[in-house]
Write an enzyme that holds these catalytic residues in place. Structure first.
Site, short mmCIF file in Angstrom:
data_model
loop_
_atom_site.label_atom_id
_atom_site.label_comp_id
_atom_site.label_asym_id
_atom_site.label_seq_id
_atom_site.Cartn_x
_atom_site.Cartn_y
_atom_site.Cartn_z
N ASP A 182 0.83 -1.23 0.00
CA ASP A 182 0.00 0.00 0.00
C ASP A 182 0.86 1.28 0.00
O ASP A 182 1.60 1.52 0.94
CB ASP A 182 -0.87 -0.06 1.27
N HIS A 188 -3.77 4.74 6.75
CA HIS A 188 -2.64 4.21 5.98
C HIS A 188 -1.32 4.59 6.64
O HIS A 188 -1.17 5.70 7.14
CB HIS A 188 -2.67 4.76 4.55
#
Lengths: 560, 560
Positions: free
Chosen positions: A198, A373
């Site tokens: 990611d 994130h």
């Protein structure tokens, strides 16, 4: 392993969506005749995709290889990972694997789409292992802004491939949903061929703060507020919702849940045990006014300033059930997604005008939001836990992938072993060595209303043109016998000028069309195509001279 | 003072633009029959103003009181403070006052508009004092992201009004352009009735860093870059440009200036002595390739990702003179203005794809940008230096004005003496007391091409509709005698569906229109209005059912 490696054996990795963009995540891992798909998301349209509702990946590679597709594994329940399923499953009936909350959210979608019955849904947890042809899939828990997120470990005859899903490392997670550091480390120690990780926050230095920091801040604000508290956040952020519930309990407030998706997620998440809501905690929106103002929390959607959302309606005083009152505290517990800043700003303005005290802005200032994130240090931690031979940054715009690639270099991965790819670019592995392979079809499929893919570049170009300077339709009826003008020319405009103030201009335009046509008649030019081109050119030139605008001009010739 | 105060004497303060928005700044201070205007800016269109080029304020109050308007004082040369002049001066020929660089930039604009000859331009400096009827104007130097910025002090018979212009407090300014703290303090000590102060950064805690910090960072990057350096920044940021020149000198690089507005501003600023450029420092873009890569800096426009700008063209490899080469360092020395994030992101992506090393992002991360507006601590410093009785936050969206108002409260201004106003809201002062007065006309005048104000809500609504689902034009020719259909119905669509793939749909649409018309004919309905309405309804219903789209439908009936 069903057979030994030979020259034909090959592992292919590619994205059908999710690289070079934020959204429509869909990754494909193929070993010979076995294809495993990870995630099936949608993307919201970019600003030049006028009138488009949503965007999904082109899945023609998968439909052409439908007999090889063994599964769609879903990492978590966000729209950019599950939102494409109702469209994809219509063309590709394969089993969908997900954890409990993820499947719960998917089932809601499939029900709406009428696909629930025909879709095989398989519940997994972090301990599941599944054999998908030659590929063995296992999972590991991660931290993210929705519970029940997992990363995927795919054992292939060519080596191990790890897909992180969306993740951060939160060492003090809400509801004890710890990431499984031990398992991730253990996978790393087995030797990983390729990591897909990611890249969303690859531009951010340092660490992303823990979600639990938000909880402290929320409780503090709840306590200081002498009147009602309204909190808007992402419906899917169940941890955040739990913390809002906890802060409400601590400050003896009851909660009214407002907004379709918020009601939906709170329902599913509490039913499945992901939300801990004490008996009697929730009240109906209609009951809000029966309680003392300092005993109420309104939990709602609209943290992105979406025009139809609950908070936006409240801010505009058009919500049917809830009014914002002077002295209310409104918390926007989210950061605007790029492109939404102005919408959020407008909502905040309206709320201030109603006399509310608004807490908003970047999480670093407001304290009521953290990202789901991981930032650069967490990305390096993942890279060092997995220690892959090859690294493919995913889930991000090109610049994020590139910066993530640099982080890979910084922890010692060979530069040549880092692949920055676009959707459809394959990476091939044979005999332990990876290289860029050929391209498979990939792209955007635009969904507008019921139409899937019937809006393409020409339609979008026309919408763009129409949006800038509008349209003029010029109609004239000609005689079949001698080509004389029987009726018209009539000029009708939309989106061009305010007609009542521009009569002179349009009258003159009419004269120009008439004289152009008459001249052509005299010259015996009577093919429609050339009549139309001439009218278009003459009128376009005149209008540009007069207005410096270039409306679309649509000449229509009727013959009787 | 020409006469004693009496019951009719009144000081009025209001904004025609600049409050509740960022842009089109125009403030009016009126004492009886003397009007002084501060600034005359433009605004760039919001996302719902489709096809609009720029927005200026409605100045009907000023044109209706043209004999009272004594001057337009300009605080500095940014577009949101001077960009409206070419339009305003056409309707209101009054003298324009500005400092040297400000007038230099204005003159360029007026020349283009053919208004230079007829406009009286009066040069001021920070020591100027001007009598404008009953109002005496003086000025004070401020720090901002363009040199020669001033604040305005207006001595009126009712009291002193201070307008800060745009400002920050930079204690280590570039080129020794210090703010005049002493004069500001001295004005404050005389007793100020009302302060109008810049609210742009009222949301930001702390201090805005000094511009000179950027210089250190730039020199560092220039030194470490082994190849060419490309720097994009706002053309008007002359201090920044000076620092780019200084860093180039320190690292023995020559500079090519690229982009129309950059060439323009560098020319004006160096001619007027605001830029210190050593002889032989500048090279032509064509000469770039003749020098070693580590001896070159390219200074260009495009820091906002504007589609037509120099940097965007370079990033897309469509610039006529400059290519980006692998290994080049590209510095984007600016923060995206809200709404431009995606454009900037795309430019960065393209630059990375070309192999450049790109330095970008918020100034706090990249180090190559600081804001030109003061943060909360600086706003409080200004409030405390001026110590006004009344406070009107200006230059900001509503939420910024509101937060700035709170800062005013925090330093001890009475809450009732703080006015959060909208454009056109007047604040009246009589006998030392201020109160909200009546409203004067105010609003957006939209400029589209040569048209000023001929695009209003109906046109914008139509453009919006057209941009979403396109248009269908339905044309039919009827017989004047008996109303039978002589030709058509023909259906032409634009921006609706890709026609080749939707023939069936359009054929069916045609049948529906025909049968609707035939039915109406049989029923002897033959007023055009009702024919059109019926066709529109029937076709709209059918298309919505089939596609869930609502294109604009334009029925046109011809009669012969």
């Amino acid at each position: 392993m069903s057979k030994k490696n030979n020259n034909q054996d090959k592992l292919l990795i590619f994205a059908l969506g999710g690289v070079g963009e934020i959204g429509k995540n869909m990754y494909v891992i193929q070993y010979n005749n076995d294809i495993v798909v990870v995630d099936s998301g949608l993307k919201f349209p970019e600003e030049d995709m006028l009138g488009i509702d949503i965007v999904i990946p082109d899945i023609s590679y998968l439909t052409e290889n439908r007999d090889k597709v063994r599964a769609i594994l879903i990492t978590h329940g966000h729209e950019d990972h599950i939102g494409g399923l109702p469209y994809v499953l219509r063309h590709l009936n394969v089993p969908v694997y997900g954890t409990k909350l993820t499947l719960g959210l998917i089932e809601g979608k499939l029900k709406e789409a009428g696909l629930l019955g025909e879709t095989k849904r398989i519940l997994i947890n972090a301990d599941s292992e599944i054999q998908l042809g030659a590929i063995r899939a296992s999972f590991f828990k991660t931290n993210h802004s929705i519970p029940d997120s997992v990363g995927v470990c795919l054992d292939t005859p060519e080596g191990i491939v790890v897909h992180t899903g969306d993740f951060k490392f939160d060492h003090t997670p809400v509801n004890d949903q710890f990431a499984d550091l031990q398992r991730i480390a253990e996978i790393g120690s087995r030797g990983v061929l390729a990591l897909l990780s990611d890249s969303t926050n690859a531009e951010r230095p340092g660490y992303t703060p823990s979600e639990s920091k938000v909880g402290d801040e929320l409780e503090d604000i709840f306590r200081k507020s002498t009147q009602r508290v309204v909190v808007a956040t992402f419906a899917s952020n169940v941890h955040r919702i739990q913390q809002i519930i906890n802060a409400s309990i601590a400050t003896r407030r009851k909660i009214a849940v407002v907004g379709r998706s918020m009601v939906n997620v709170v329902g599913i998440a509490s039913e499945l045990g992901y939300l801990n809501i004490p008996e009697g905690m929730l009240i109906e929106p209609e009951e809000v006014n029966k309680l003392a103002a300092d005993r109420v929390v309104i939990l709602c959607t609209g943290s992105q300033g979406e025009p139809m959302s609950a908070l936006t309606r409240m801010a505009r005083s058009t919500h049917r059930k809830v009014d914002i009152l002077p002295g209310d505290t409104v918390i926007i517990a989210a950061t605007p997604i790029p492109g939404n800043e102005r919408y959020v700003g407008r909502t905040v303005d309206e709320l201030f005008k109603l006399g509310a005290n608004v807490i908003y802005g970047p999480g670093s200032v407001s304290g009521v939001h953290v990202s789901g994130h991981g930032s650069q240090e967490e990305l390096k931690l993942m890279l060092n836990l997995i220690k892959p031979k090859y690294f493919i940054p995913i889930h991000g715009e090109y610049r994020m992938l590139r910066l993530h690639g640099r982080l890979g270099e910084s922890i010692g991965i060979d530069k040549e072993n880092i692949f920055i790819v676009e959707n459809g670019d394959t990476v091939e592995f044979q005999g332990g060595a990876g290289r860029k392979g050929s391209k498979v079809p990939a792209g955007n499929v635009l969904i507008d209303g019921l139409g899937v893919g019937d809006v393409g570049n020409i339609v979008l170009r026309d919408r763009k043109l129409l949006s800038q300077d509008g349209i003029l339709v010029v109609v004239v009826t000609l005689s079949k016998q001698d080509g004389t003008i029987l009726s018209g020319p009539d000029i009708i405009s939309r989106g061009f000028v305010y007609v009542r103030e521009s009569e002179g201009l349009l009258d003159e335009a009419n004269r120009i069309v008439t004289s152009t046509l008459n001249k052509l008649m005299n010259d015996k030019v009577n093919e429609w195509a050339s009549l139309k081109t001439n009218v278009k050119d003459a009128l376009g030139r005149f209008l540009y001279e007069q207005t410096r605008r270039r409306p679309m001009i649509l000449p229509i010739i009727m013959e009787v």
